[in-house]
Design a protein around this motif. Structure first.
Motif, PDB file in Angstrom:
ATOM      1  N   PRO A   1      59.227 -24.650  12.480  1.00  0.00           N
ATOM      2  CA  PRO A   1      59.398 -24.964  13.985  1.00  0.00           C
ATOM      3  C   PRO A   1      60.303 -23.632  14.430  1.00  0.00           C
ATOM      4  O   PRO A   1      60.443 -23.720  15.858  1.00  0.00           O
ATOM      5  N   ILE A   2      61.136 -23.076  13.621  1.00  0.00           N
ATOM      6  CA  ILE A   2      62.103 -22.083  14.135  1.00  0.00           C
ATOM      7  C   ILE A   2      61.363 -20.935  14.452  1.00  0.00           C
ATOM      8  O   ILE A   2      61.611 -20.587  15.644  1.00  0.00           O
ATOM      9  N   SER A   3      60.571 -20.159  13.511  1.00  0.00           N
ATOM     10  CA  SER A   3      59.763 -19.298  14.044  1.00  0.00           C
ATOM     11  C   SER A   3      58.514 -19.445  14.691  1.00  0.00           C
ATOM     12  O   SER A   3      57.773 -18.547  15.207  1.00  0.00           O
ATOM     13  N   LYS A   4      58.197 -20.833  14.507  1.00  0.00           N
ATOM     14  CA  LYS A   4      56.971 -21.356  15.228  1.00  0.00           C
ATOM     15  C   LYS A   4      55.697 -20.621  14.612  1.00  0.00           C
ATOM     16  O   LYS A   4      54.914 -19.871  15.307  1.00  0.00           O
ATOM     17  N   THR A   5      55.670 -20.850  13.502  1.00  0.00           N
ATOM     18  CA  THR A   5      54.534 -20.157  12.461  1.00  0.00           C
ATOM     19  C   THR A   5      53.903 -21.170  11.598  1.00  0.00           C
ATOM     20  O   THR A   5      54.701 -21.908  10.853  1.00  0.00           O
ATOM     21  N   VAL A   6      52.798 -20.861  11.217  1.00  0.00           N
ATOM     22  CA  VAL A   6      51.841 -21.936  10.658  1.00  0.00           C
ATOM     23  C   VAL A   6      51.672 -21.046   9.133  1.00  0.00           C
ATOM     24  O   VAL A   6      51.210 -19.906   9.244  1.00  0.00           O
ATOM     25  N   ARG A   7      52.212 -21.496   8.117  1.00  0.00           N
ATOM     26  CA  ARG A   7      52.266 -20.752   6.920  1.00  0.00           C
ATOM     27  C   ARG A   7      51.222 -21.493   5.858  1.00  0.00           C
ATOM     28  O   ARG A   7      51.482 -22.729   5.680  1.00  0.00           O
ATOM     29  N   LEU A   8      50.161 -20.650   5.405  1.00  0.00           N
ATOM     30  CA  LEU A   8      49.278 -21.470   4.445  1.00  0.00           C
ATOM     31  C   LEU A   8      49.282 -20.820   3.098  1.00  0.00           C
ATOM     32  O   LEU A   8      49.351 -19.465   3.082  1.00  0.00           O
ATOM     33  N   SER A   9      49.278 -21.452   2.027  1.00  0.00           N
ATOM     34  CA  SER A   9      49.097 -21.121   0.659  1.00  0.00           C
ATOM     35  C   SER A   9      47.783 -20.224   0.311  1.00  0.00           C
ATOM     36  O   SER A   9      46.809 -20.316   0.938  1.00  0.00           O
ATOM     37  N   ASP A  10      47.793 -20.130  -0.858  1.00  0.00           N
ATOM     38  CA  ASP A  10      46.838 -19.081  -1.544  1.00  0.00           C
ATOM     39  C   ASP A  10      45.442 -19.764  -1.306  1.00  0.00           C
ATOM     40  O   ASP A  10      44.427 -19.319  -0.536  1.00  0.00           O
ATOM     41  N   PRO A  11      45.270 -20.968  -1.817  1.00  0.00           N
ATOM     42  CA  PRO A  11      43.850 -21.456  -1.999  1.00  0.00           C
ATOM     43  C   PRO A  11      43.531 -22.173  -0.518  1.00  0.00           C
ATOM     44  O   PRO A  11      42.347 -22.631  -0.279  1.00  0.00           O
ATOM     45  N   VAL A  12      44.605 -22.369   0.462  1.00  0.00           N
ATOM     46  CA  VAL A  12      44.199 -22.878   1.818  1.00  0.00           C
ATOM     47  C   VAL A  12      43.836 -21.855   2.765  1.00  0.00           C
ATOM     48  O   VAL A  12      43.026 -21.959   3.489  1.00  0.00           O
ATOM     49  N   PHE A  13      44.534 -20.824   2.553  1.00  0.00           N
ATOM     50  CA  PHE A  13      44.528 -19.642   3.693  1.00  0.00           C
ATOM     51  C   PHE A  13      43.191 -19.233   3.681  1.00  0.00           C
ATOM     52  O   PHE A  13      42.309 -19.114   4.543  1.00  0.00           O
ATOM     53  N   SER A  14      42.417 -18.936   2.537  1.00  0.00           N
ATOM     54  CA  SER A  14      41.031 -18.268   2.192  1.00  0.00           C
ATOM     55  C   SER A  14      40.188 -19.314   1.796  1.00  0.00           C
ATOM     56  O   SER A  14      39.059 -18.845   1.482  1.00  0.00           O
ATOM     57  N   GLY A  15      40.588 -20.428   1.231  1.00  0.00           N
ATOM     58  CA  GLY A  15      39.652 -21.459   0.808  1.00  0.00           C
ATOM     59  C   GLY A  15      38.839 -22.002   1.869  1.00  0.00           C
ATOM     60  O   GLY A  15      39.230 -22.145   3.181  1.00  0.00           O
ATOM     61  N   SER A  16      37.675 -22.549   1.643  1.00  0.00           N
ATOM     62  CA  SER A  16      36.715 -22.861   2.613  1.00  0.00           C
ATOM     63  C   SER A  16      36.224 -24.250   2.058  1.00  0.00           C
ATOM     64  O   SER A  16      34.989 -24.703   2.071  1.00  0.00           O
ATOM     65  N   SER A  17      37.165 -25.135   1.513  1.00  0.00           N
ATOM     66  CA  SER A  17      36.861 -26.428   1.079  1.00  0.00           C
ATOM     67  C   SER A  17      37.373 -27.575   1.701  1.00  0.00           C
ATOM     68  O   SER A  17      38.205 -27.080   2.779  1.00  0.00           O
ATOM     69  N   ILE A  18      37.193 -28.880   1.378  1.00  0.00           N
ATOM     70  CA  ILE A  18      37.680 -29.942   2.252  1.00  0.00           C
ATOM     71  C   ILE A  18      39.233 -30.054   2.217  1.00  0.00           C
ATOM     72  O   ILE A  18      39.803 -30.227   3.210  1.00  0.00           O
ATOM     73  N   SER A  19      39.664 -29.898   0.908  1.00  0.00           N
ATOM     74  CA  SER A  19      41.100 -29.501   0.622  1.00  0.00           C
ATOM     75  C   SER A  19      41.812 -28.598   1.821  1.00  0.00           C
ATOM     76  O   SER A  19      42.803 -28.680   2.289  1.00  0.00           O
ATOM     77  N   ALA A  20      41.247 -27.373   1.686  1.00  0.00           N
ATOM     78  CA  ALA A  20      41.772 -26.182   2.595  1.00  0.00           C
ATOM     79  C   ALA A  20      41.954 -26.661   3.772  1.00  0.00           C
ATOM     80  O   ALA A  20      42.884 -26.487   4.678  1.00  0.00           O
ATOM     81  N   VAL A  21      40.883 -27.067   4.447  1.00  0.00           N
ATOM     82  CA  VAL A  21      40.760 -27.022   5.922  1.00  0.00           C
ATOM     83  C   VAL A  21      41.593 -28.346   6.146  1.00  0.00           C
ATOM     84  O   VAL A  21      42.254 -28.510   7.337  1.00  0.00           O
ATOM     85  N   SER A  22      41.798 -29.602   5.455  1.00  0.00           N
ATOM     86  CA  SER A  22      42.633 -30.761   5.620  1.00  0.00           C
ATOM     87  C   SER A  22      43.919 -30.283   5.683  1.00  0.00           C
ATOM     88  O   SER A  22      44.737 -30.655   6.675  1.00  0.00           O
TER      89      SER A  22
END
Length: 227
Positions: free
Chosen positions: A73-94
């Motif tokens: 909330p300070i830099s107003k940035t969404v940060r996504l981990s390895d399997p979430v950023f590039s993953g196209s799975s239900i877990s990643a999108v969720s």
């Protein structure tokens, strides 16, 4: 000196916490193997959801690790981990959409999120001081010092309790928007719910441990005052 009958309940809650952490990992890994029908990656889903909610200025950054995803909330940035950023799975999108849920909360000034931000500096200080005050107070039998430690510890507990509705609300927002925006099909909504609920359970377990510890300190303090 420090043993108390409530320690048994705390141990049970601690066991629940370990189980919750195991469940979130196993559930994430399970649905990380299930591709989302739309083929969206976590980063793509997050970008579309941010843009659709007037948050096109918020960047999405990649961070290393697994389940290290968060909204800053300070830099107003969404940060996504390895399997979430590039993953196209239900877990990643969720998980990606859950973090966007926090960004939306920030935009609309969701009351519990605002409260958490306001008390964070106090909690950051209190959580470091409370153990010192409690240990010193019990060792030297200074009940006023123990009381002060309890007050500081209460602030940390309040922070964890406030976190619960923040997390549940972010998941609810994410789940609703994922369906409305067509990120998932109806048959995939159950899997999304399992991923988000497993993650929420870790916060519930952590809050339960803190509440029981606080009650233990209060009961010890009350008994000491009666003696």
């Amino acid at each position: 000196m420090f043993f108390h009958p409530m320690d048994f309940l705390i141990l049970i809650a601690f066991g629940l916490s370990l189980w919750a952490q195991f469940r979130v990992n196993s559930t994430f890994n399970r649905f990380a193997e299930v591709p989302v029908s739309t083929g969206l990656t976590g980063a793509e889903a997050a970008r579309r959801m941010l843009d659709a909610n007037g948050l096109g200025h918020i960047p999405i950054e990649h961070i290393p690790g697994t389940l290290t995803d968060h909204y800053d909330p300070i830099s107003k940035t969404v940060r996504l981990s390895d399997p979430v950023f590039s993953g196209s799975s239900i877990s990643a999108v969720s998980v990606a959409c859950h973090e966007v849920g926090h960004a939306i909360q920030h935009k609309v000034a969701y009351p519990m999120l605002v409260a958490r931000h306001y008390i964070f500096p106090v909690v950051n200080f209190a959580s470091g001081v409370a153990p010192i005050l409690l240990i010193a107070g019990f060792l030297m039998h200074w009940m006023n010092l123990v009381l002060l430690g309890i007050i500081f510890f209460s602030a940390a507990v309040a922070f964890q309790l406030i976190t619960l509705p923040v997390e549940f609300n972010a998941s609810s927002r994410a789940r609703t928007l994922m369906v409305q925006m067509g990120f998932i099909r109806n048959a995939e909504e159950e899997g999304v719910g399992k991923v988000l609920n497993a993650a929420a359970l870790t916060y519930v377990a952590a809050a339960l441990i803190s509440v029981l510890q606080l009650l233990k300190f209060v009961m010890i303090f009350a008994n000491s005052r009666d003696e």
